[in-house]
Design an enzyme around this catalytic site. Structure first.
Site, PDB file in Angstrom:
ATOM      1  N   GLY A  38       0.573  -1.217   0.237  1.00 57.88           N
ATOM      2  CA  GLY A  38      -0.017  -0.133   0.751  1.00 57.88           C
ATOM      3  C   GLY A  38       0.572   1.384  -0.225  1.00 57.88           C
ATOM      4  O   GLY A  38       0.334   2.505  -0.190  1.00 57.88           O
ATOM      5  N   GLU A  39       2.330   1.131   0.106  1.00 49.53           N
ATOM      6  CA  GLU A  39       2.885   2.863   0.332  1.00 49.53           C
ATOM      7  C   GLU A  39       2.729   3.141  -1.048  1.00 49.53           C
ATOM      8  O   GLU A  39       2.630   2.246  -2.951  1.00 49.53           O
ATOM      9  CB  GLU A  39       4.583   1.474   0.407  1.00 49.53           C
ATOM     10  CG  GLU A  39       4.798   1.631   1.395  1.00 49.53           C
ATOM     11  CD  GLU A  39       6.248   1.532   2.328  1.00 49.53           C
ATOM     12  OE1 GLU A  39       6.923   2.006   1.798  1.00 49.53           O
ATOM     13  OE2 GLU A  39       6.534   1.449   3.136  1.00 49.53           O
ATOM     14  N   GLN A  96      -7.502  23.492  12.368  1.00 47.96           N
ATOM     15  CA  GLN A  96      -6.550  23.308  13.329  1.00 47.96           C
ATOM     16  C   GLN A  96      -5.501  24.144  13.388  1.00 47.96           C
ATOM     17  O   GLN A  96      -3.982  24.261  13.356  1.00 47.96           O
ATOM     18  CB  GLN A  96      -5.786  21.410  13.229  1.00 47.96           C
ATOM     19  CG  GLN A  96      -6.961  20.531  13.578  1.00 47.96           C
ATOM     20  CD  GLN A  96      -5.787  19.564  13.094  1.00 47.96           C
ATOM     21  OE1 GLN A  96      -5.335  18.806  14.010  1.00 47.96           O
ATOM     22  NE2 GLN A  96      -7.118  18.258  12.369  1.00 47.96           N
ATOM     23  N   ASP A 167     -22.756  30.558  11.409  1.00 52.71           N
ATOM     24  CA  ASP A 167     -21.681  30.540  12.670  1.00 52.71           C
ATOM     25  C   ASP A 167     -20.623  31.985  12.431  1.00 52.71           C
ATOM     26  O   ASP A 167     -21.088  32.754  11.895  1.00 52.71           O
ATOM     27  CB  ASP A 167     -20.693  29.665  12.744  1.00 52.71           C
ATOM     28  CG  ASP A 167     -19.652  29.209  12.122  1.00 52.71           C
ATOM     29  OD1 ASP A 167     -19.653  30.454  11.147  1.00 52.71           O
ATOM     30  OD2 ASP A 167     -19.445  28.437  11.873  1.00 52.71           O
ATOM     31  N   LYS A 190     -24.073  29.687  16.193  1.00 49.42           N
ATOM     32  CA  LYS A 190     -23.521  28.074  16.520  1.00 49.42           C
ATOM     33  C   LYS A 190     -23.227  28.057  17.420  1.00 49.42           C
ATOM     34  O   LYS A 190     -21.950  28.179  18.217  1.00 49.42           O
ATOM     35  CB  LYS A 190     -23.625  28.384  14.704  1.00 49.42           C
ATOM     36  CG  LYS A 190     -22.772  26.150  14.800  1.00 49.42           C
ATOM     37  CD  LYS A 190     -22.018  26.109  13.630  1.00 49.42           C
ATOM     38  CE  LYS A 190     -20.492  26.369  13.782  1.00 49.42           C
ATOM     39  NZ  LYS A 190     -19.677  25.100  12.139  1.00 49.42           N
ATOM     40  N   ASP A 216     -20.061  29.999   3.371  1.00 49.37           N
ATOM     41  CA  ASP A 216     -18.665  29.217   4.045  1.00 49.37           C
ATOM     42  C   ASP A 216     -17.840  28.928   3.791  1.00 49.37           C
ATOM     43  O   ASP A 216     -17.775  28.698   2.585  1.00 49.37           O
ATOM     44  CB  ASP A 216     -19.752  28.229   5.008  1.00 49.37           C
ATOM     45  CG  ASP A 216     -18.856  28.257   6.088  1.00 49.37           C
ATOM     46  OD1 ASP A 216     -18.150  28.485   6.706  1.00 49.37           O
ATOM     47  OD2 ASP A 216     -19.699  27.108   7.619  1.00 49.37           O
ATOM     48  N   ALA A 222     -21.930  19.347   6.691  1.00 42.27           N
ATOM     49  CA  ALA A 222     -23.199  20.019   6.084  1.00 42.27           C
ATOM     50  C   ALA A 222     -23.986  20.253   7.745  1.00 42.27           C
ATOM     51  O   ALA A 222     -24.598  20.598   7.220  1.00 42.27           O
ATOM     52  CB  ALA A 222     -24.512  19.582   4.958  1.00 42.27           C
TER      53      ALA A 222
HETATM   54  C1  R5P Z   1     -16.466  25.894  10.496  1.00 41.20           C
HETATM   55  O1  R5P Z   1     -15.514  26.667  11.098  1.00 41.20           O
HETATM   56  C2  R5P Z   1     -16.109  25.782   8.831  1.00 41.20           C
HETATM   57  O2  R5P Z   1     -16.126  27.139   9.229  1.00 41.20           O
HETATM   58  C3  R5P Z   1     -17.531  25.251   8.560  1.00 41.20           C
HETATM   59  O3  R5P Z   1     -18.138  25.671   9.054  1.00 41.20           O
HETATM   60  C4  R5P Z   1     -17.202  24.114   9.120  1.00 41.20           C
HETATM   61  O4  R5P Z   1     -16.283  23.248   9.332  1.00 41.20           O
HETATM   62  C5  R5P Z   1     -18.488  23.050   8.394  1.00 41.20           C
HETATM   63  O5  R5P Z   1     -18.347  21.791   8.779  1.00 41.20           O
HETATM   64  P1  R5P Z   1     -19.908  20.725   8.727  1.00 41.20           P
HETATM   65  O6  R5P Z   1     -20.195  21.064   7.120  1.00 41.20           O
HETATM   66  O7  R5P Z   1     -19.647  19.618   9.167  1.00 41.20           O
HETATM   67  O8  R5P Z   1     -20.919  21.122   9.394  1.00 41.20           O
END
Ligand code: R5P
Length: 300
Positions: A38-39, A96, A167, A190, A216, A222
């Protein structure tokens, strides 16, 4: 301008071909295969000594894509390439970018160091999860955006009446779309419950009687978009929404979730292979032009 030389990884070869076509450049041949265990086995098929090389590869999971890019960079460095630029349309691990509990890795920094260690000297990338990710790199980063092209397609498809950030983290992005489209902004509050589940706590701004455009940087499972749409409907928006995101990952339950919503269009790019033929009202805007322009600005 001397013609740049491109090499594609396996994450999205059609995009690499589209970028090369726009530049009138060549894609150097490279054989990517697997050893029996698999490498990844990889071999350049031509001379790259002295070349100004552009390695096109999104680092979307599986991590093999990232490893492929690192192996490619190392092969090019050891073969005498003059300069190696990674063109990463979707840069994974960018979420991250900070430590919250103090017990997690700084994943974006780990990936940045791994790329630099394998021979990448410069990075071209598109719509990073957050502009602060650039700070994880010691090498120069050319950070380009698909927002203008996406907003232009939204305008052609029929103009929504309010831009919604799903968010607090996407507010600045929503403001950019709002400037492009000359629309007001609303924000959904959110709360993330887990990697794939979110809840909403309210909506700030006027959405009653409006056609919302939810924006976004990425749609992954989603969960974020679904929770935002439900909150908007509860607050009286019209049941005809649009969603726009630079990176349409559509993993896990994403397709089912999106199909269950009253969406007129989901507008995204080809930074990763688009989820065509799965019953989504998908509109795909290619990022080949914006990435080709970024390369042509850097060619030496
Ligand atoms: C979060 O901070 C990102 O901007 C996106 O809102 C998020 O990663 C979307 O992930 P999911 O579609 O799984 O909610």
């Amino acid at each position: 301008m001397p013609a740049p030389l491109l090499i594609s990884g396996t994450a999205n070869p059609p995009l690499a071909e589209a970028i090369a076509r726009r530049l009138g450049a060549r894609l150097a041949a490279c054989v990517l295969d697997r050893f029996p265990d698999g490498e990844i086995q990889l071999e350049l098929q031509e001379e790259v000594r002295g070349a100004d090389l552009y390695l096109v590869q999104s680092t979307r999971p599986p991590a093999e894509h990232l490893l492929e890019l690192m192996l490619l960079a190392d092969a090019c460095r050891r073969s005498g390439a003059r300069r190696i630029t990674a063109v990463v349309p979707y840069f994974a691990y960018a979420r991250q970018d900070r430590r919250v509990s103090g017990r997690e890795p700084l994943g974006a920094r780990v990936v940045a160091d791994a790329l630099a260690g394998s021979g990448v000297e410069r990075l071209i990338t598109l719509d990073l999860h957050s502009p602060t990710v650039e700070g994880c790199f010691h090498l120069p980063v050319e950070h380009v955006s698909a927002v203008r092209a996406l907003a232009a397609r939204v305008r052609e498809l029929g103009r929504p009446t309010v831009v919604v950030s799903p968010d607090l983290g996407a507010v600045k992005l929503a403001e950019r779309y709002a400037r492009e489209l000359d629309l007001p902004v609303a924000v959904v509050h959110k709360q993330r419950l887990s990697g794939s589940e979110v809840a909403t706590r309210g909506v700030v701004g006027e959405v009653k009687g409006h056609f919302p455009l939810v924006v976004d940087d990425m749609v992954s499972t989603a969960g974020t978009v679904a929770a935002a749409v439900e909150a908007l409907l509860e607050h009286g928006c019209l049941p005809e929404l649009m969603v726009c995101a630079s990176h349409g990952l559509f993993v896990g339950q994403a397709v089912e979730r999106l199909r269950a919503l009253p969406l007129r269009r989901v507008v995204t790019t080809d930074s990763v292979p688009p989820a065509l033929g799965v019953g989504l009202p998908l509109e795909v805007v290619s990022v080949a032009p914006v990435l080709a322009d970024a390369i042509s600005r850097l060619v030496e």
